[in-house]
Design an enzyme around this catalytic site. Structure first.
Site, PDB file in Angstrom:
ATOM      1  N   TRP A   1       0.827  -1.383   0.157  1.00 29.63           N
ATOM      2  CA  TRP A   1       0.054  -0.001   0.079  1.00 29.63           C
ATOM      3  C   TRP A   1       0.954   1.232  -0.018  1.00 29.63           C
ATOM      4  O   TRP A   1       1.926   1.253   0.712  1.00 29.63           O
ATOM      5  CB  TRP A   1      -1.086   0.115   1.415  1.00 29.63           C
ATOM      6  CG  TRP A   1      -1.847   1.187   1.453  1.00 29.63           C
ATOM      7  CD1 TRP A   1      -2.207   1.833   0.420  1.00 29.63           C
ATOM      8  CD2 TRP A   1      -1.840   1.859   2.624  1.00 29.63           C
ATOM      9  NE1 TRP A   1      -3.328   2.680   1.017  1.00 29.63           N
ATOM     10  CE2 TRP A   1      -3.107   2.995   2.478  1.00 29.63           C
ATOM     11  CE3 TRP A   1      -1.499   1.738   3.810  1.00 29.63           C
ATOM     12  CZ2 TRP A   1      -3.242   3.719   3.296  1.00 29.63           C
ATOM     13  CZ3 TRP A   1      -1.805   2.553   4.992  1.00 29.63           C
ATOM     14  CH2 TRP A   1      -2.826   3.837   4.590  1.00 29.63           C
TER      15      TRP A   1
ATOM     16  N   LYS B   1     -13.310  -0.020   6.496  1.00 28.71           N
ATOM     17  CA  LYS B   1     -14.011  -0.534   5.225  1.00 28.71           C
ATOM     18  C   LYS B   1     -15.146  -1.674   5.739  1.00 28.71           C
ATOM     19  O   LYS B   1     -16.300  -1.369   5.365  1.00 28.71           O
ATOM     20  CB  LYS B   1     -12.923  -1.304   4.292  1.00 28.71           C
ATOM     21  CG  LYS B   1     -11.771  -1.008   4.183  1.00 28.71           C
ATOM     22  CD  LYS B   1     -11.491   0.339   3.356  1.00 28.71           C
ATOM     23  CE  LYS B   1     -10.148   0.988   3.690  1.00 28.71           C
ATOM     24  NZ  LYS B   1      -9.609   1.729   2.428  1.00 28.71           N
TER      25      LYS B   1
ATOM     26  N   ASP C   1      -0.858  -5.969   9.140  1.00 24.35           N
ATOM     27  CA  ASP C   1      -2.055  -4.945   8.861  1.00 24.35           C
ATOM     28  C   ASP C   1      -3.200  -5.728   8.134  1.00 24.35           C
ATOM     29  O   ASP C   1      -3.295  -6.228   7.415  1.00 24.35           O
ATOM     30  CB  ASP C   1      -1.418  -4.073   7.697  1.00 24.35           C
ATOM     31  CG  ASP C   1      -2.284  -2.809   7.492  1.00 24.35           C
ATOM     32  OD1 ASP C   1      -3.456  -2.666   8.220  1.00 24.35           O
ATOM     33  OD2 ASP C   1      -2.005  -2.037   6.590  1.00 24.35           O
TER      34      ASP C   1
HETATM   35  C1  LMR Z   1      -6.703   3.081  -0.258  1.00 28.91           C
HETATM   36  O1  LMR Z   1      -5.596   2.136  -0.259  1.00 28.91           O
HETATM   37  O2  LMR Z   1      -7.206   3.252  -1.296  1.00 28.91           O
HETATM   38  C2  LMR Z   1      -7.443   3.397   1.123  1.00 28.91           C
HETATM   39  O3  LMR Z   1      -6.841   2.759   2.089  1.00 28.91           O
HETATM   40  C3  LMR Z   1      -7.357   4.875   1.151  1.00 28.91           C
HETATM   41  C4  LMR Z   1      -5.998   5.452   1.464  1.00 28.91           C
HETATM   42  O4  LMR Z   1      -5.857   6.054   2.643  1.00 28.91           O
HETATM   43  O5  LMR Z   1      -5.098   5.289   0.648  1.00 28.91           O
END
Ligand code: LMR
Length: 396
Positions: free
Chosen positions: A130, A246, A211
């Site tokens: 992420w 979510k 996570d």
């Molecule tokens: C995402 O990955 O799009 C979400 O978790 C929102 C974010 O804060 O990036």
């Protein structure tokens, strides 16, 4: 003073929402930021959450501070959800935990806690991971290394390469793992692969940092907790950052949990005090509302049942959207088989196309998703799927 600072590029995920808002094309499609959307493209307040809000409005009698750790009922409910009803570590009083401002808040305070444990602490993150993991964890002063995870060519996890890299870790290293519904790829470890990760952690002594932001969006609330529970029950120490954004739809309420499983209950007391002092040094205590709502839902059998069925509904809908997209791509003459999307889980998938193709589909067809080719599956609906498939096929 501030003119010395550089102008930053927009955030790779949040910046997309701004660009989407500014686009005047009425046929624009938003598959960017990870929020659940219904068939009408709305992100609704879940019915169980709306009912809990009514209860809370009547129940709340003060706006005084909540305790530094947050609502204890929320913490207990979340830990049971994550670790299971009969969790040995819970029964042994080996879990320190605080309510945190969102999953991001949890990730950050756990990283700050790790930074207190030694110099040059190293966190291994999946490649890719992420986009916000690296700034969140790195800003706490931890060193980031990556382990191979997803292979765009084979459209799946390169587990052998991942394990080969993690074999280089040792005691004192930290390995960030996505509990389920890997963000950004949607490619999850199988239960057998989690078993292998456990063996390696036992052998090498690294600390798993899990996570989990999408519990219930993969195969189900219990099924998705397999890896978390396996590691938590069989290792001396594990840390977990969880989010209710979510699966409770509480995005703007910033509702998360930071949990630390320690080897003994005496160390748990130390960890509890330390994590609260980290939080005190950053934001003092978490906001109340979201945690109070989750507490109400998880403590009430009928609300909990309603919430679970809403989570199931969201999961099933996202699964059917995957199937629909795969079919539409084939119908529209895609020169590639996209059926790998059906095996991926949760809110995201990698389309495995190049950043140039992503930018082309954005500029020519107003379809917005992250340059890595991550799409938010929940942004697809019956109305836009045909146009989406045509736009994608046109850039293949
Ligand atoms: C995402 O990955 O799009 C979400 O978790 C929102 C974010 O804060 O990036």
């Amino acid at each position: 003073m501030f003119e010395v600072l550089p102008q930053l590029a927009p955030d790779p995920i949040l910046g997309l929402s701004a660009a989407y808002r500014e686009d005047t094309n009425s046929a624009k499609i938003d598959l960017g930021v990870g929020v659940y959307k219904d068939e009408q493209g709305n992100t609704p307040i879940m019915t169980s959450v709306a009912k809990a809000q009514q209860i809370l409005l009547e129940r709340e009698t003060t706006k005084t501070y909540i305790t530094p750790q947050g609502h204890q009922g929320y913490i207990d409910g979340m830990l049971e959800l994550l670790l299971g009803k009969n969790s040995k570590v819970l029964m042994a009083d080996r879990v320190a935990a605080v309510q945190a401002p969102g999953g991001c808040g949890a990730l950050r305070i756990l990283s700050e806690l790790l930074a207190r444990c030694g110099d040059n602490m190293k966190v291994w993150v999946s490649d890719p991971t992420w986009a916000n993991h690296i700034p969140l964890i790195g800003s706490a002063g931890l060193t980031i290394e990556t382990y191979p995870y997803f292979d765009k060519k084979s459209e799946g996890i390169n587990f052998d390469a991942m394990m080969d890299t993690l074999k280089q870790t040792g005691k004192g290293d930290i390995v960030l793992l996505h509990g389920c519904c890997h963000n950004p790829t949607g490619a999850d470890l199988t239960n057998a692969q989690w078993d292998e990760v456990l063996k390696l952690a036992q052998e090498k002594g690294f600390l798993p940092f899990i996570d989990v932001a999408y519990l219930g969006f993969g195969d189900g609330l219990e099924e998705d907790a397999y890896g978390i529970r396996l590691l938590a029950e069989n290792l001396p120490e594990v840390i977990i950052a969880a989010s209710c954004s979510k699966n409770f739809g509480l995005y703007r309420e910033r509702t998360g949990l930071a949990a630390i499983i320690t080897e003994t209950s005496a160390t748990k007391k130390i960890a509890q005090g330390q994590i609260q002092s980290v939080a005190r040094g950053i934001y003092s205590m978490p906001p109340s509302w979201g945690g109070a709502l989750v507490d109400i839902i998880l403590a009430d059998n009928s609300l909990k049942t309603e919430w679970m069925s809403e989570v199931n509904e969201m999961r099933n809908r996202m699964q059917s959207l995957r199937t629909m997209l795969v079919e539409k791509l084939a119908e529209n003459g895609a020169n590639r088989d996209f059926s790998f999307l059906n095996t991926q889980k949760g809110m995201f998938s990698f389309l495995c196309i190049s950043p140039e193709q992503v930018r082309e589909v954005r500029s020519k067809h107003s379809v917005y998703f992250v340059d890595s080719s991550r799409v938010n599956i929940a942004g697809i609906n019956q109305q836009n799927v045909d146009a989406l498939a045509k736009a994608l096929v046109s850039v293949l």
